[in-house]
Design a protein around this motif. Structure first.
Motif, PDB file in Angstrom:
ATOM      1  N   ALA A 126      -4.676   7.333  -4.301  1.00  0.00           N
ATOM      2  CA  ALA A 126      -3.199   7.300  -3.531  1.00  0.00           C
ATOM      3  C   ALA A 126      -3.389   7.665  -2.228  1.00  0.00           C
ATOM      4  N   TRP A 127      -4.925   8.578  -2.488  1.00  0.00           N
ATOM      5  CA  TRP A 127      -5.057   8.958  -1.113  1.00  0.00           C
ATOM      6  C   TRP A 127      -5.002   7.500  -0.623  1.00  0.00           C
ATOM      7  N   THR A 177       0.801   4.477  -2.924  1.00  0.00           N
ATOM      8  CA  THR A 177       1.025   5.462  -2.196  1.00  0.00           C
ATOM      9  C   THR A 177       1.774   5.951  -3.117  1.00  0.00           C
ATOM     10  N   TRP A 194       1.120   9.055  -6.537  1.00  0.00           N
ATOM     11  CA  TRP A 194       0.493  10.186  -6.364  1.00  0.00           C
ATOM     12  C   TRP A 194       0.895  11.522  -7.509  1.00  0.00           C
ATOM     13  N   ARG A 233      -4.108  10.877  -7.878  1.00  0.00           N
ATOM     14  CA  ARG A 233      -4.384  11.611  -6.348  1.00  0.00           C
ATOM     15  C   ARG A 233      -5.140  11.257  -6.222  1.00  0.00           C
ATOM     16  N   THR A 288      -4.816   4.489  -0.730  1.00  0.00           N
ATOM     17  CA  THR A 288      -3.457   3.173  -0.174  1.00  0.00           C
ATOM     18  C   THR A 288      -2.970   4.289   0.495  1.00  0.00           C
ATOM     19  N   LEU A 289      -2.560   5.596   1.271  1.00  0.00           N
ATOM     20  CA  LEU A 289      -2.540   6.483   2.096  1.00  0.00           C
ATOM     21  C   LEU A 289      -3.048   5.647   3.560  1.00  0.00           C
ATOM     22  N   SER A 345       0.898  -1.317  -0.195  1.00  0.00           N
ATOM     23  CA  SER A 345      -0.100   0.189  -0.415  1.00  0.00           C
ATOM     24  C   SER A 345       0.689   1.042   0.266  1.00  0.00           C
ATOM     25  N   VAL A 346       1.994   1.500   0.736  1.00  0.00           N
ATOM     26  CA  VAL A 346       3.115   2.654   1.117  1.00  0.00           C
ATOM     27  C   VAL A 346       3.327   2.299  -0.284  1.00  0.00           C
TER      28      VAL A 346
END
Length: 119
Positions: free
Chosen positions: A55-56, A44, A48, A52, A58-59, A40-41
């Motif tokens: 990406a949020w 992200t 990114w 976006r 997954t963050l 997940s990181v």
């Protein structure tokens, strides 16, 4: 092979799995959860500048997953299943099917039945 109508079967023990197996299972669950967090990181970082909102998402997953992983991995021996019953009933055998009973009128109509009767 067990005899039909033999003695009933009893369990020797309803013991839970050993502590070593329990710890191994907990470690496996934690490693899987942390692998998902690592993925997940990484997603992200990769997403990114591309997508976006994804990406949020997954963050957020990467931030929440450590807590969930610890709680999930520590949910071990407290939730052990109830020990099975010490008695297992013998299997039920089906009853023998009933045969057709002839009436006197049906017997009289069948000439072979009279000749087969020695009386």
């Amino acid at each position: 092979m067990r005899k039909q109508g033999g003695p009933e079967v009893h369990r020797i023990s309803g013991a839970r799995a050993g502590l070593t197996e329990d710890v191994r299972g907990r470690q496996r669950r934690y490693i899987i959860s942390m692998s998902i967090r690592t993925l997940s990181v990484i997603l992200t970082v990769v997403l990114w500048n591309v997508e976006r909102p994804l990406a949020w998402a997954t963050l957020v997953i990467g931030l929440l997953l450590p807590y969930i992983a610890v709680v999930y991995a520590n949910a071990g021996r407290e939730n052990a299943p109830v020990a099975p019953a010490a008695y297992i009933p013998a299997p039920i055998r089906p009853a023998i099917e009933a045969t057709k009973v002839e009436s006197g009128a049906e017997r009289a109509a069948d000439p072979l039945a009279d000749s087969a009767d020695p009386a």
